[in-house]
Design a protein around this motif. Structure first.
Motif, PDB file in Angstrom:
ATOM      1  N   LEU A 128       0.829  -1.202   0.000  1.00 53.19           N
ATOM      2  CA  LEU A 128       0.000   0.000   0.000  1.00 53.19           C
ATOM      3  C   LEU A 128       0.866   1.255   0.000  1.00 53.19           C
ATOM      4  CD1 LEU A 128      -2.752  -1.064   2.581  1.00 53.19           C
ATOM      5  CD2 LEU A 128      -2.768  -1.277   0.084  1.00 53.19           C
ATOM      6  N   PHE A 129       1.954   1.242   0.762  1.00 52.14           N
ATOM      7  CA  PHE A 129       2.881   2.371   0.755  1.00 52.14           C
ATOM      8  C   PHE A 129       3.508   2.543  -0.626  1.00 52.14           C
ATOM      9  CE2 PHE A 129       3.054   1.530   5.425  1.00 52.14           C
ATOM     10  CZ  PHE A 129       2.628   2.787   5.845  1.00 52.14           C
ATOM     11  N   ILE A 130       3.871   1.428  -1.243  1.00 51.70           N
ATOM     12  CA  ILE A 130       4.474   1.485  -2.578  1.00 51.70           C
ATOM     13  C   ILE A 130       3.481   2.050  -3.582  1.00 51.70           C
ATOM     14  CG2 ILE A 130       5.497   0.134  -4.451  1.00 51.70           C
ATOM     15  CD1 ILE A 130       6.474  -1.842  -2.317  1.00 51.70           C
ATOM     16  N   VAL A 164       3.310   5.810  -3.114  1.00 51.63           N
ATOM     17  CA  VAL A 164       4.519   6.463  -3.618  1.00 51.63           C
ATOM     18  C   VAL A 164       4.501   6.516  -5.140  1.00 51.63           C
ATOM     19  CG1 VAL A 164       7.021   6.243  -3.829  1.00 51.63           C
ATOM     20  CG2 VAL A 164       5.935   5.900  -1.606  1.00 51.63           C
ATOM     21  N   VAL A 165       4.130   5.398  -5.771  1.00 46.36           N
ATOM     22  CA  VAL A 165       4.078   5.355  -7.233  1.00 46.36           C
ATOM     23  C   VAL A 165       3.045   6.342  -7.766  1.00 46.36           C
ATOM     24  CG1 VAL A 165       3.440   3.900  -9.203  1.00 46.36           C
ATOM     25  CG2 VAL A 165       4.937   2.994  -7.433  1.00 46.36           C
ATOM     26  N   ASN A 195       0.148   9.963 -14.376  1.00 46.09           N
ATOM     27  CA  ASN A 195      -0.867   9.196 -15.115  1.00 46.09           C
ATOM     28  C   ASN A 195      -0.982   7.742 -14.659  1.00 46.09           C
ATOM     29  OD1 ASN A 195      -1.424  11.459 -16.800  1.00 46.09           O
ATOM     30  ND2 ASN A 195       0.350  10.941 -18.064  1.00 46.09           N
ATOM     31  N   THR A 196      -0.702   7.485 -13.398  1.00 48.29           N
ATOM     32  CA  THR A 196      -0.898   6.136 -12.875  1.00 48.29           C
ATOM     33  C   THR A 196      -2.329   5.994 -12.345  1.00 48.29           C
ATOM     34  OG1 THR A 196      -0.026   6.806 -10.725  1.00 48.29           O
ATOM     35  CG2 THR A 196       1.515   5.776 -12.251  1.00 48.29           C
ATOM     36  N   GLY A 216       9.090  -3.004  -5.598  1.00 49.00           N
ATOM     37  CA  GLY A 216       8.105  -2.044  -6.056  1.00 49.00           C
ATOM     38  C   GLY A 216       7.980  -1.975  -7.557  1.00 49.00           C
ATOM     39  N   SER A 217       6.913  -1.348  -8.023  1.00 49.60           N
ATOM     40  CA  SER A 217       6.718  -1.104  -9.435  1.00 49.60           C
ATOM     41  C   SER A 217       6.818   0.377  -9.678  1.00 49.60           C
ATOM     42  CB  SER A 217       5.348  -1.634  -9.857  1.00 49.60           C
ATOM     43  OG  SER A 217       5.033  -1.171 -11.146  1.00 49.60           O
ATOM     44  N   THR A 218       7.501   0.770 -10.731  1.00 45.03           N
ATOM     45  CA  THR A 218       7.696   2.182 -10.986  1.00 45.03           C
ATOM     46  C   THR A 218       6.885   2.658 -12.164  1.00 45.03           C
ATOM     47  OG1 THR A 218       9.602   1.681 -12.398  1.00 45.03           O
ATOM     48  CG2 THR A 218      10.022   2.089 -10.071  1.00 45.03           C
ATOM     49  N   GLN A 219       5.966   1.836 -12.640  1.00 45.71           N
ATOM     50  CA  GLN A 219       5.218   2.215 -13.822  1.00 45.71           C
ATOM     51  C   GLN A 219       3.725   2.154 -13.580  1.00 45.71           C
ATOM     52  OE1 GLN A 219       6.219   3.456 -16.937  1.00 45.71           O
ATOM     53  NE2 GLN A 219       8.004   3.838 -15.687  1.00 45.71           N
TER      54      GLN A 219
END
Length: 267
Positions: free
Chosen positions: A168-170, A173-174, A180-181, A260-263
């Motif tokens: 959830l934190f990730i 942050v993302v 546009n996420t 984490g995912s950065t996209q």
């Protein structure tokens, strides 16, 4: 840090890629194929993306195609980078047939349905989404629940934070750092991952007896390279309880394979 970079060995990456199990390879190949096709066919994103208002009886396929579609090269690249190690871990635990059945079925359908319900009924919107990050956060949530069983908290200062909240934190942050996420889309994926990690939706998995019969009849283990059979899974069908197998509990509840995912899920 510099020493680690100098010791970087491309042969290790090559060896890792060649050892990837079958379902992980197949899903990654489809993601790459969808990206190439979307470049060559401009109409494909509009056809395959999950657009709430466009989902009907004749377009239910969108609930299966949207995780394979990406907005651009970097969107696809970073999602693949996050997805592969998590998917490889999942397939090694549950087997190729179960993984293939889940990720071409419920693990796309349920997050997509949750997204449509939230977007149309609660938010009154119609934002299209796409991207494998829905699966990345699903897998991260599942890993977080496994970690929570052996390490319930981590401490920041004097505050104890449950380890299951890490995805959830990730996600937050993302959503702040990457434009546009889809916050809602990522949360829907994580929700399904938590349900799976809690064993509340394990009934969605095909019966193991049937899978064994299919494997033996078709000799899948002998015919398909990198196939993970039902009887060769690392931890068993539903994992190993720490109290019953302490030697394996630490491994089963080890750290998340990717942090984490950065996209984005979609534009």
């Amino acid at each position: 840090m510099a020493l680690s970079f100098l010791q970087f060995n491309p042969a290790r990456i090559r060896s890792y890629v060649f050892r990837l199990p079958l379902c992980t390879r197949l899903l990654t190949t489809i993601i790459v194929a969808f990206y190439i096709a979307s470049v060559a066919l401009p109409w494909l994103p509009q056809w395959a993306a999950l657009i709430p208002s466009q989902v009907g009886l004749k377009s239910m396929y969108r609930l299966n195609t949207y995780p394979f579609l990406h907005a651009n090269f970097f969107h696809a690249f970073f999602n693949i980078l996050a997805f592969v190690p998590l998917m490889e871990r999942f397939e090694s635990e549950f087997g190729t047939l179960i993984s293939l059945a889940l990720f071409t079925g419920p693990f796309g359908l349920i997050p997509g349905a949750l997204y449509i319900l939230t977007e149309r009924v609660i938010l009154r919107g119609d934002t299209a989404v796409q991207g494998t990050s829905v699966w990345v956060f699903l897998l991260l949530a599942n890993e977080a629940m496994k970690t929570y069983r052996t390490n319930p908290h981590f401490i920041i200062g004097d505050v104890k934070i449950p380890t299951w909240t890490t995805p959830l934190f990730i996600i937050l942050v993302v959503s702040f750092l990457v434009p546009n996420t889809s916050l809602v889309g990522h949360l829907c994926g994580a929700a399904v991952g938590y349900l799976w990690g809690l064993s509340w939706i394990r009934f969605l998995s095909p019966p193991e007896k049937i899978l064994r019969w299919v494997e033996s009849k078709l000799n899948l283990l002998g015919r398909l390279p990198h196939y993970v059979s039902v009887d060769q899974k690392t931890y068993g069908r539903y994992g190993v309880l720490p109290s019953n197998a302490p030697a394996l509990s630490g491994q089963d509840g080890g750290p998340v394979a990717y942090t984490g995912s950065t996209q984005r899920l979609g534009p």
